[in-house]
Design a protein around this motif. Structure first.
Motif, PDB file in Angstrom:
ATOM      1  N   ASP A  93     -52.903  60.326  -2.441  1.00 20.10           N
ATOM      2  CA  ASP A  93     -52.697  58.884  -2.773  1.00 20.10           C
ATOM      3  C   ASP A  93     -53.627  58.474  -3.864  1.00 20.10           C
ATOM      4  N   GLU A  94     -54.920  59.024  -3.567  1.00 19.25           N
ATOM      5  CA  GLU A  94     -56.256  58.802  -4.635  1.00 19.25           C
ATOM      6  C   GLU A  94     -55.838  59.223  -5.809  1.00 19.25           C
ATOM      7  N   ARG A  95     -55.305  60.635  -5.963  1.00 26.14           N
ATOM      8  CA  ARG A  95     -54.849  61.109  -7.289  1.00 26.14           C
ATOM      9  C   ARG A  95     -53.759  60.246  -7.870  1.00 26.14           C
ATOM     10  N   LEU A  96     -52.701  59.907  -7.002  1.00 26.36           N
ATOM     11  CA  LEU A  96     -51.702  59.073  -7.805  1.00 26.36           C
ATOM     12  C   LEU A  96     -52.426  57.816  -8.387  1.00 26.36           C
ATOM     13  N   ASP A  97     -53.326  57.242  -7.509  1.00 29.79           N
ATOM     14  CA  ASP A  97     -53.925  55.992  -8.143  1.00 29.79           C
ATOM     15  C   ASP A  97     -54.555  56.133  -9.430  1.00 29.79           C
ATOM     16  N   ARG A  98     -55.418  57.369  -9.590  1.00 31.54           N
ATOM     17  CA  ARG A  98     -55.839  57.850 -10.863  1.00 31.54           C
ATOM     18  C   ARG A  98     -55.001  57.956 -11.842  1.00 31.54           C
ATOM     19  N   LEU A  99     -53.724  58.628 -11.810  1.00 33.89           N
ATOM     20  CA  LEU A  99     -52.894  58.891 -12.759  1.00 33.89           C
ATOM     21  C   LEU A  99     -52.371  57.654 -13.382  1.00 33.89           C
ATOM     22  N   TYR A 100     -52.279  56.355 -12.751  1.00 37.96           N
ATOM     23  CA  TYR A 100     -51.825  55.179 -13.200  1.00 37.96           C
ATOM     24  C   TYR A 100     -53.118  54.155 -13.524  1.00 37.96           C
ATOM     25  N   ARG A 101     -54.222  54.886 -13.640  1.00 35.38           N
ATOM     26  CA  ARG A 101     -55.388  53.907 -13.731  1.00 35.38           C
ATOM     27  C   ARG A 101     -55.462  53.432 -15.215  1.00 35.38           C
ATOM     28  N   ALA A 102     -54.766  54.098 -16.038  1.00 34.14           N
ATOM     29  CA  ALA A 102     -54.989  53.491 -17.469  1.00 34.14           C
ATOM     30  C   ALA A 102     -54.060  52.020 -17.469  1.00 34.14           C
ATOM     31  N   ASN A 114     -43.236  64.678 -10.860  1.00 32.45           N
ATOM     32  CA  ASN A 114     -43.945  64.325 -12.329  1.00 32.45           C
ATOM     33  C   ASN A 114     -44.242  62.857 -12.350  1.00 32.45           C
ATOM     34  N   ASN A 115     -44.760  62.508 -13.273  1.00 31.48           N
ATOM     35  CA  ASN A 115     -45.400  61.032 -13.560  1.00 31.48           C
ATOM     36  C   ASN A 115     -43.990  60.254 -13.386  1.00 31.48           C
ATOM     37  N   VAL A 116     -44.205  59.017 -12.629  1.00 33.82           N
ATOM     38  CA  VAL A 116     -43.110  58.296 -12.419  1.00 33.82           C
ATOM     39  C   VAL A 116     -42.614  57.480 -13.598  1.00 33.82           C
ATOM     40  N   LYS A 117     -43.065  57.614 -14.858  1.00 34.36           N
ATOM     41  CA  LYS A 117     -42.208  57.278 -16.102  1.00 34.36           C
ATOM     42  C   LYS A 117     -41.316  58.200 -16.546  1.00 34.36           C
ATOM     43  N   GLY A 160     -40.476  60.270  -2.240  1.00 40.84           N
ATOM     44  CA  GLY A 160     -39.779  61.372  -1.749  1.00 40.84           C
ATOM     45  C   GLY A 160     -40.589  62.076  -0.712  1.00 40.84           C
ATOM     46  N   TYR A 161     -42.097  62.015  -0.876  1.00 42.01           N
ATOM     47  CA  TYR A 161     -42.798  62.615  -0.059  1.00 42.01           C
ATOM     48  C   TYR A 161     -43.987  61.595   0.797  1.00 42.01           C
ATOM     49  N   GLU A 162     -44.474  61.953   1.672  1.00 40.01           N
ATOM     50  CA  GLU A 162     -45.675  61.228   2.333  1.00 40.01           C
ATOM     51  C   GLU A 162     -46.906  61.470   1.696  1.00 40.01           C
ATOM     52  N   LYS A 163     -47.414  60.396   0.799  1.00 42.84           N
ATOM     53  CA  LYS A 163     -48.552  60.638   0.217  1.00 42.84           C
ATOM     54  C   LYS A 163     -49.843  60.392   0.827  1.00 42.84           C
ATOM     55  N   HIS A 164     -49.817  59.539   1.852  1.00 45.23           N
ATOM     56  CA  HIS A 164     -50.923  59.270   2.521  1.00 45.23           C
ATOM     57  C   HIS A 164     -51.212  60.542   3.969  1.00 45.23           C
ATOM     58  N   ASN A 165     -52.632  60.543   3.870  1.00 45.78           N
ATOM     59  CA  ASN A 165     -53.042  61.416   4.630  1.00 45.78           C
ATOM     60  C   ASN A 165     -52.687  63.194   4.514  1.00 45.78           C
ATOM     61  N   LEU A 166     -52.614  63.193   3.143  1.00 45.30           N
ATOM     62  CA  LEU A 166     -52.284  64.483   2.336  1.00 45.30           C
ATOM     63  C   LEU A 166     -53.616  64.820   1.603  1.00 45.30           C
ATOM     64  N   THR A 182     -48.835  75.921   0.797  1.00 41.48           N
ATOM     65  CA  THR A 182     -49.401  76.023  -0.718  1.00 41.48           C
ATOM     66  C   THR A 182     -48.286  75.478  -1.869  1.00 41.48           C
ATOM     67  N   SER A 183     -48.816  75.786  -2.925  1.00 39.95           N
ATOM     68  CA  SER A 183     -47.927  75.329  -4.053  1.00 39.95           C
ATOM     69  C   SER A 183     -48.680  75.876  -5.351  1.00 39.95           C
ATOM     70  N   ARG A 184     -47.647  76.424  -6.357  1.00 42.56           N
ATOM     71  CA  ARG A 184     -48.221  76.669  -7.486  1.00 42.56           C
ATOM     72  C   ARG A 184     -48.814  75.786  -8.415  1.00 42.56           C
ATOM     73  N   VAL A 185     -48.410  74.444  -8.450  1.00 43.99           N
ATOM     74  CA  VAL A 185     -48.764  73.361  -9.313  1.00 43.99           C
ATOM     75  C   VAL A 185     -48.947  72.093  -8.187  1.00 43.99           C
ATOM     76  N   LEU A 186     -49.640  71.163  -8.656  1.00 45.40           N
ATOM     77  CA  LEU A 186     -49.645  69.779  -8.174  1.00 45.40           C
ATOM     78  C   LEU A 186     -48.378  68.867  -8.386  1.00 45.40           C
ATOM     79  N   PRO A 187     -47.643  68.636  -7.501  1.00 46.79           N
ATOM     80  CA  PRO A 187     -46.276  67.565  -7.966  1.00 46.79           C
ATOM     81  C   PRO A 187     -46.745  66.508  -8.385  1.00 46.79           C
ATOM     82  N   ILE A 188     -47.308  66.279  -9.504  1.00 45.12           N
ATOM     83  CA  ILE A 188     -47.702  65.047 -10.121  1.00 45.12           C
ATOM     84  C   ILE A 188     -47.418  65.251 -11.530  1.00 45.12           C
TER      85      ILE A 188
END
Length: 786
Positions: A647-656, A591-594, A453-459, A490-496
């Protein structure tokens, strides 16, 4: 007696070297895989087990209702703890914890160092098993400006000096005296290096004493006087908040500290967590791989039973009873298992560095020095020997001595049927693993490529300190002058991760008693432009509208759907004030894609900014990053410039999940390899048993192709049956696994077809050498066989 059994076992090993090697190597690979998996499982189960009082330590959780569905989260009001200490006689101690993020501090004239901080009550040292290396736990956090360091952080700051009594300057907070040093956190859901008294939150204006006044931002732990009182406390907790508010709609309940790491799926749970499903999955894989290896052993042993028939007959004639024969075969099996175990240990030590790299663990070669691990490994070796030798011992010991000595014993239909069943079981398990591996890989690819729903690359994003936040309006236009920077917000939280929420129970046009949980994020202007989130109705926030910083909000499509608005623009929600909807945004994963996308409300709140987002053009270079750092350091010279790409943080989120997928791939390959070893051994045995039959067929005109087809057809039939049995097993298991994801791929027919194709190709490749060798053998030699 045992010596005789071992001598006999060694003699058989030498006599049938090839078959013995297949057995030993198959068992060794299976045991090596099992040992590696169980080391990983045991490491996961270690989390939070080191607290001496773990059976009595619990965490308070909150449950509210969202459109009739329970919504559970892991944060509580700060004032809950002192009230519980007063009202619950079953509780010995209560404490609060807040992960405060990075703080800057320095010693003397040194440079500022960044460390992960946490606010905690001094009663924590009476609840948890924190080990003090220096300092007195009873007095460590009595002073509001005292601090307890982990050993690693203490050594970073002071080296070999004694830190007790020394002063640290904390940026914007003054001096803190070091009153204790504790061991580093290992296998813990806690993540902090720098613990300071919880009471210091009063300096930030946080109400930590009165219920109903503070925010839900803190974790509450308590220590029971008796572990069997947990149910009593939970019953009292359920309606405990009613006394503080007549309109209370939330319940409290508790969770054992032993369950936090693996059994938590709560909102606002910012602890370090694992996944119980992974533990169960890998435990099952360990069992399946070992079972496949044991099936190989049983198959090859029973297949060659006729070669030992006379030996068994002679032993019985000279007085050996059936239990003696059973003991002999169990001894041989355990002896071979121990040999396999020794080889497996060598394989484990060789594979350990790669296993650590894939799994993210830090196992060392001296792991066998741990008595618990050593006992576990010896137990695996003995159990494997007993499991692998069980059927051969019972089957071979039942041979009739009269028939065996007369040479009337043959493998027979019963023995042949058993071998076929065992091969089918092997390939049922192997094919189920293949299909599971294909689906898991496909699901991870689906998550990685899903439209969020948003562009994760180059962000690019980075945390904002007070200095940057106060000067943001000056910083933003400077950054946007760079041609490679498209926009900044800016944002109060990271939308992940989970964002704040509240219970919404009043909106324009409401005509029922419904309430719902509404998530909200305070953002800056240009948020939609920077994140590239589409506005589907109305408009985005605009500095031209003064009301946008006062009472304008934008909600997502899911919020519109759940509220039931037909024309939402201009409608109002009553939250802290009457807020007007000026736009509807496309649903995006905040939030998490789960988890399923929930109702979300955005409002302009520059004072709440914690994260800065910078949209870079695709043509950006390292020079662009350097320019950002230079500008950033102008306003915040002391903090480290730690940036990351979305995009790197999202990859880390699903690293497990990615690590799990990689490990499952490897163990599936090993399971197939073990199965192939067994098939190779059986093909060799069949070629040996059918030597004369093949010779006669060739004399009668059979071609090489016909002989090879005869060999292949039997095994292919067994593999097809194995596939048919594996399909429902894999379908059920993978559907259960997919339930962990709100958004997921589907089990497609081609996954089952590909599993079948791969299994048939592997079998044909495995038996091709033996079948071709048997088919091309000189028939004259075949007819002279035996």
């Amino acid at each position: 007696m045992i010596k005789n059994y071992i001598v006999t076992a060694i003699r058989n090993l030498k006599k049938h070297t090839a078959y013995s090697l297949i057995n030993i190597v198959g068992l060794a690979i299976g045991m090596a895989c099992t040992i590696l998996i169980l080391l990983w499982v045991q490491d996961e189960l270690k989390f939070d087990q080191w607290h001496p009082k773990k059976d009595r330590i619990r965490r308070v959780l909150v449950r509210s209702m969202n459109n009739g569905q329970p919504y559970e989260f892991a944060v509580t009001p700060a004032a809950l703890a002192p009230n519980m200490a007063k009202d619950f006689p079953e509780i010995e101690y209560v404490c609060r914890f807040k992960n405060w993020g990075p703080w800057l501090f320095k010693y003397g004239e040194g440079e500022f160092i960044q460390g992960q901080s946490g606010a905690i009550d001094s009663t924590a040292f009476k609840i948890f098993g924190f080990t003090f290396i220096k300092g007195n736990p009873d007095e460590a956090l009595n002073d509001p400006h005292s601090v307890v360091l982990t050993q690693e952080l203490s050594e970073r700051i002071f080296g070999d000096e004694d830190p007790i009594g020394k002063l640290l300057e904390v940026r914007n907070r003054g001096a803190f005296k070091v009153t204790g040093v504790i061991e580093n956190f290992h296998h813990s859901h806690f993540d902090a290096e720098f613990l300071f008294p919880f009471s210091i939150l009063r300096e930030d204006g946080e109400n930590i004493d009165e219920m109903g006044q503070g925010s839900y931002n803190f974790t509450t732990y308590f220590l029971l006087k008796n572990s069997n009182q947990a149910k009593v406390v939970d019953e009292k907790l359920e309606r405990y908040l009613d006394q503080f508010s007549e309109e209370n709609e939330t319940e409290l309940f508790s969770q054992s500290i032993k369950d936090i790491y693996l059994k938590s799926n709560f909102a606002y749970d910012f602890t370090f967590r694992g996944d119980l499903n992974n533990v169960i999955t890998f435990s099952a894989i360990a069992f399946l791989v070992l079972l496949i290896a044991c099936i190989n052993f049983m198959n090859l042993t029973t297949a060659r039973s006729s070669n030992r028939a006379k030996e068994i007959g002679l032993r019985k004639v000279v007085g050996a009873k059936r239990n003696n024969i059973i003991s002999q075969f169990f001894s041989e099996s355990i002896f071979m298992s121990i040999l396999s175990f020794l080889i497996a240990m060598v394989l484990v030590l060789l594979l350990l560095p790669k296993f650590n790299e894939i799994s993210g663990k830090e196992f060392t070669p001296d792991l066998v020095a741990d008595p618990y691990i050593l006992i576990m490994l010896i137990f695996i070796a003995i159990v494997t020997g007993i499991l692998a030798g069980s059927y051969p011992a019972v089957y071979l010991s039942a041979f009739s001595p009269l028939k065996t000595l007369k040479g009337k014993l043959s493998s027979g239909a019963k023995s042949s049927m058993l071998r076929k069943v065992l091969v089918i079981i092997q390939f049922t398990l192997s094919v189920a693993l293949i299909i599971s591996t294909i689906l898991i890989s496909n699901q991870l690819k689906y998550i990685k490529n899903k439209d969020l729903g948003y562009e994760k690359h180059n962000l690019l994003f980075l945390g904002m300190s007070d200095g940057v936040r106060q000067n943001y309006e000056t910083l933003k236009p400077i950054l946007e002058k760079d041609p490679n920077i498209e926009s900044v917000t800016t944002s109060r939280v990271l939308p992940i991760y989970a964002c704040p929420s509240f219970t919404l129970d009043e909106w324009e046009g409401k005509d029922d008693d419904r309430s719902m949980s509404m998530h909200f994020i305070g953002v800056g202007f240009d948020f939609f432009k920077t994140m590239k989130i589409d506005i589907v109705e109305g408009r985005a926030f605009d500095e031209k509208f003064a009301s946008d910083t006062i009472n304008s909000i934008i909600i997502n499509e899911e919020a519109v759907k759940q509220i039931g608005f037909k024309d939402p623009i201009g409608k109002t929600l009553t939250v802290w004030d009457e807020l007007t909807i000026v736009g509807v945004m496309k649903d995006f994963n905040f939030n998490n894609v789960k988890n399923k996308i929930a109702p979300l409300m955005l409002h302009v709140a520059p004072q709440q900014a914690r994260i800065a987002f910078i949209r870079l053009s695709p043509a950006y270079t390292n020079k662009t990053i350097k320019n950002i750092e230079k500008t950033w350091k102008t306003f915040e010279p002391d903090y480290e410039f730690n940036y990351e790409f979305m995009d790197e943080r999202l990859d880390r989120l699903y690293r497990a999940e990615q690590r799990s997928n990689t490990l499952i791939n490897y163990f599936t390959i090993f399971a197939i390899l073990i199965s192939c070893l067994g098939i190779f051994g059986l093909a060799s045995f069949m070629a040996e048993q059918k030597t004369k039959e093949i010779g006669i067929r060739k004399v009668l005109g059979a071609s090489v192709t016909i002989i090879v087809r005869m060999f292949s057809t039997e095994f292919v039939k067994l593999v097809i049956i194995g596939n048919i049995l594996a399909w429902p097993l894999a379908y059920y298991a993978m559907n259960k696994w997919l339930e962990n994801f709100a958004y997921h791929t589907k089990l497609e027919w081609w996954m089952f077809a590909l599993g079948a194709l791969l299994s048939i190709i592997v079998v044909l490749f495995t038996i091709s050498y033996q079948s071709y060798r048997a088919a091309t053998k000189n028939p004259a030699e075949s007819l002279r066989y035996e």
